[in-house]
Design an enzyme around this catalytic site. Sequence first.
Site, PDB file in Angstrom:
ATOM      1  N   ASN A 151      27.211   9.494 -46.521  1.00  0.00           N
ATOM      2  CA  ASN A 151      25.762   9.839 -47.261  1.00  0.00           C
ATOM      3  C   ASN A 151      24.762  10.932 -46.602  1.00  0.00           C
ATOM      4  OD1 ASN A 151      25.265   8.016 -45.320  1.00  0.00           O
ATOM      5  ND2 ASN A 151      23.789   7.057 -46.450  1.00  0.00           N
ATOM      6  N   GLU A 247      24.767   0.926 -37.008  1.00  0.00           N
ATOM      7  CA  GLU A 247      23.801   1.582 -38.058  1.00  0.00           C
ATOM      8  C   GLU A 247      24.290   1.065 -39.365  1.00  0.00           C
ATOM      9  OE1 GLU A 247      20.940   2.331 -37.060  1.00  0.00           O
ATOM     10  OE2 GLU A 247      21.419   2.657 -34.916  1.00  0.00           O
ATOM     11  N   CYS A 281      20.719   4.556 -46.619  1.00  0.00           N
ATOM     12  CA  CYS A 281      20.603   3.154 -46.059  1.00  0.00           C
ATOM     13  C   CYS A 281      19.379   2.486 -46.234  1.00  0.00           C
ATOM     14  CB  CYS A 281      21.259   2.984 -44.632  1.00  0.00           C
ATOM     15  SG  CYS A 281      20.330   4.417 -43.709  1.00  0.00           S
TER      16      CYS A 281
HETATM   17  P1  NAD Z   1      32.351   3.008 -44.686  1.00  0.00           P
HETATM   18  O1  NAD Z   1      31.907   1.760 -43.822  1.00  0.00           O
HETATM   19  O2  NAD Z   1      33.283   2.787 -45.966  1.00  0.00           O
HETATM   20  O3  NAD Z   1      32.757   4.029 -43.826  1.00  0.00           O
HETATM   21  C1  NAD Z   1      32.177   4.618 -42.770  1.00  0.00           C
HETATM   22  C2  NAD Z   1      33.191   5.136 -41.848  1.00  0.00           C
HETATM   23  O4  NAD Z   1      33.881   4.128 -41.370  1.00  0.00           O
HETATM   24  C3  NAD Z   1      34.180   6.341 -42.384  1.00  0.00           C
HETATM   25  O5  NAD Z   1      34.307   7.235 -41.529  1.00  0.00           O
HETATM   26  C4  NAD Z   1      35.320   5.406 -42.683  1.00  0.00           C
HETATM   27  O6  NAD Z   1      36.607   6.305 -42.594  1.00  0.00           O
HETATM   28  C5  NAD Z   1      35.241   4.703 -41.396  1.00  0.00           C
HETATM   29  N1  NAD Z   1      36.219   3.236 -41.440  1.00  0.00           N
HETATM   30  C6  NAD Z   1      36.932   2.865 -42.691  1.00  0.00           C
HETATM   31  N2  NAD Z   1      37.690   1.674 -42.220  1.00  0.00           N
HETATM   32  C7  NAD Z   1      37.387   1.769 -41.007  1.00  0.00           C
HETATM   33  C8  NAD Z   1      38.027   0.796 -39.914  1.00  0.00           C
HETATM   34  N3  NAD Z   1      38.990  -0.092 -40.393  1.00  0.00           N
HETATM   35  N4  NAD Z   1      38.064   0.949 -38.677  1.00  0.00           N
HETATM   36  C9  NAD Z   1      37.144   1.969 -38.097  1.00  0.00           C
HETATM   37  N5  NAD Z   1      36.494   3.012 -38.973  1.00  0.00           N
HETATM   38  C10 NAD Z   1      36.749   2.817 -40.397  1.00  0.00           C
HETATM   39  O7  NAD Z   1      30.715   3.489 -45.145  1.00  0.00           O
HETATM   40  P2  NAD Z   1      30.538   4.557 -46.147  1.00  0.00           P
HETATM   41  O8  NAD Z   1      30.821   4.243 -47.597  1.00  0.00           O
HETATM   42  O9  NAD Z   1      30.938   6.221 -45.713  1.00  0.00           O
HETATM   43  O10 NAD Z   1      28.685   4.705 -45.848  1.00  0.00           O
HETATM   44  C11 NAD Z   1      28.001   3.771 -46.754  1.00  0.00           C
HETATM   45  C12 NAD Z   1      27.416   2.677 -45.733  1.00  0.00           C
HETATM   46  O11 NAD Z   1      26.758   3.237 -44.546  1.00  0.00           O
HETATM   47  C13 NAD Z   1      26.360   1.927 -46.385  1.00  0.00           C
HETATM   48  O12 NAD Z   1      26.590   0.672 -45.949  1.00  0.00           O
HETATM   49  C14 NAD Z   1      24.945   2.570 -45.594  1.00  0.00           C
HETATM   50  O13 NAD Z   1      23.912   1.556 -45.748  1.00  0.00           O
HETATM   51  C15 NAD Z   1      25.394   2.703 -44.307  1.00  0.00           C
HETATM   52  N6  NAD Z   1      24.621   3.711 -43.706  1.00  0.00           N
HETATM   53  C16 NAD Z   1      23.961   3.198 -42.575  1.00  0.00           C
HETATM   54  C17 NAD Z   1      22.946   3.980 -42.036  1.00  0.00           C
HETATM   55  C18 NAD Z   1      21.886   3.507 -40.840  1.00  0.00           C
HETATM   56  O14 NAD Z   1      21.449   4.429 -40.065  1.00  0.00           O
HETATM   57  N7  NAD Z   1      21.757   2.229 -40.658  1.00  0.00           N
HETATM   58  C19 NAD Z   1      22.874   5.371 -42.383  1.00  0.00           C
HETATM   59  C20 NAD Z   1      23.473   5.776 -43.470  1.00  0.00           C
HETATM   60  C21 NAD Z   1      24.612   4.984 -44.128  1.00  0.00           C
END
Ligand code: NAD
Length: 473
Positions: A151, A247, A281
Amino acid sequence: MKKQLLINGEWLEAKSYYRLYSPYTQEFIAEIPLASREETELAIESANQVREKMARLPAHKRSSILEKLVELLERRADEAAQIIALEASKPISLAEGEVARTIATFKIAAEEAKRIHGETIPLDAAPGGEKRIAFTTREPIGVIAAITPFNFPMNLVAHKVGPAIAAGNTIVLKPAEQTPLSSLFIAELLQEAGLPAGALNVVTGEGRVVGDMLVTDSRVSMITFTGSPEVGIGIRNKAGLKKVTLELGSNAAVIIDKGVDVDKIIGRCVMGAFSNQGQVCISLQRVYVHENLYEKFVESFVEETKKLKLGDPLDSTTDVSALISPKDVQRTLNWIEEARESGAKIAIGGKADGNIVYPTVILDADSSLKVSCQEVFAPIVSINKIKSVEEAIDLVNNSQFGLQAGIYTENISIALDAAEKLHMGCVLINDIPTFRVDHMPYGGVKKSGAGREGIKYAIEEMTEMKLIIFNRN
Ligand code: NAD
């Protein structure tokens, strides 16, 4: 266009590839390497090989590499914004905003690189400590695996790569499948800025394969992850003794007390709910409005929502564009349907056109509905009536998440009370929760995560404290 993996300072063809499509047009964008276990292994080893070299690089050199990156990114800011808009379907005006923030993040990292230091400890404060001088230093933690979401594909990479370099670490970066281009672009600029070969490696591909290896490999000292709670918790459970910062998500809320000037805040509330299609987020998902203002607030909110322009992310007048995937569109529509069936009222929106979900306002949503208690990550907000701020604080706290919450009130004691009682990483007085500047300590409690980002705070997480004691006896 066929992209490559960055390993040990070289761009390498991968054994296999996947096709990246625009979330808005569904048109083909590029072929992206689907890194294998062997390629990930090479990336980890290369980061491991140069860790000593990076740790020895003086602070002024680390700082000037980041300064140079800032210069290059400023020069190519338009191109950077186009990349974000294309791969993430982020409206271009917001993509430009993200590039400006990425520049700020790296600039702050360049500055913080020069301010990493410890403290002296008066050991004679305890009997037996006489005539001993003690001080601490902060040493780089080593190889950091950075796993990032779709995002904010550029600025959230900057929040990991910036402090990691500032502190003298090496990195293996694994960007989200849908948004690898922003990471590859930053990596290219960092090479040009003179980062030693192997200090940053980029492995694109599947979280399950690449991510899993990074999390379990013993050469990796720390995982810095931003993404969904499910994946984050899985990482934490597998990471053993590695340092892990998480995060994660939230269902952020704002409380609006009686006596607040609705006209003044309405534009900001609408922006907080629908910016980047709600894929933020700290997106405003729940609004709790005092009963005296409720009718007016809902009416103004709906009116303001009608003004939003839906469409092509590359059009500078677009406010709301496509969600990241058709799967997310379907999930969002299902959640809206669940709310409708339970008796909640859809004041506006509630439908989709292609991958664009219309900004949706839901009234009378029970707190057990998915649109209330889960993270929606889509342009949906629910507005609820409250009798008192106290009641609202309980409702806001009745959540598995705790990232940020806001309260608008003219009453200072109510504001301070709310600040104390809201169980969050950050409470904003007279603002929505959807606020972040890049040097503030940022992170959540409960299922919203562990540890803080915001360069200086990330550097604390990315360094180990060492104590040195001189015995003068
Ligand atoms: P996601 O968890 O689907 O993916 C995030 C990353 O994790 C990707 O690079 C993905 O390939 C990787 N991933 C997936 N499975 C994995 C595994 N088993 N082991 C290690 N890595 C793995 O999240 P998304 O859909 O890309 O992003 C949205 C989420 O991110 C929302 O929940 C949002 O709230 C959160 N977010 C949090 C913040 C914050 O600062 N708190 C900021 C932005 C987004």
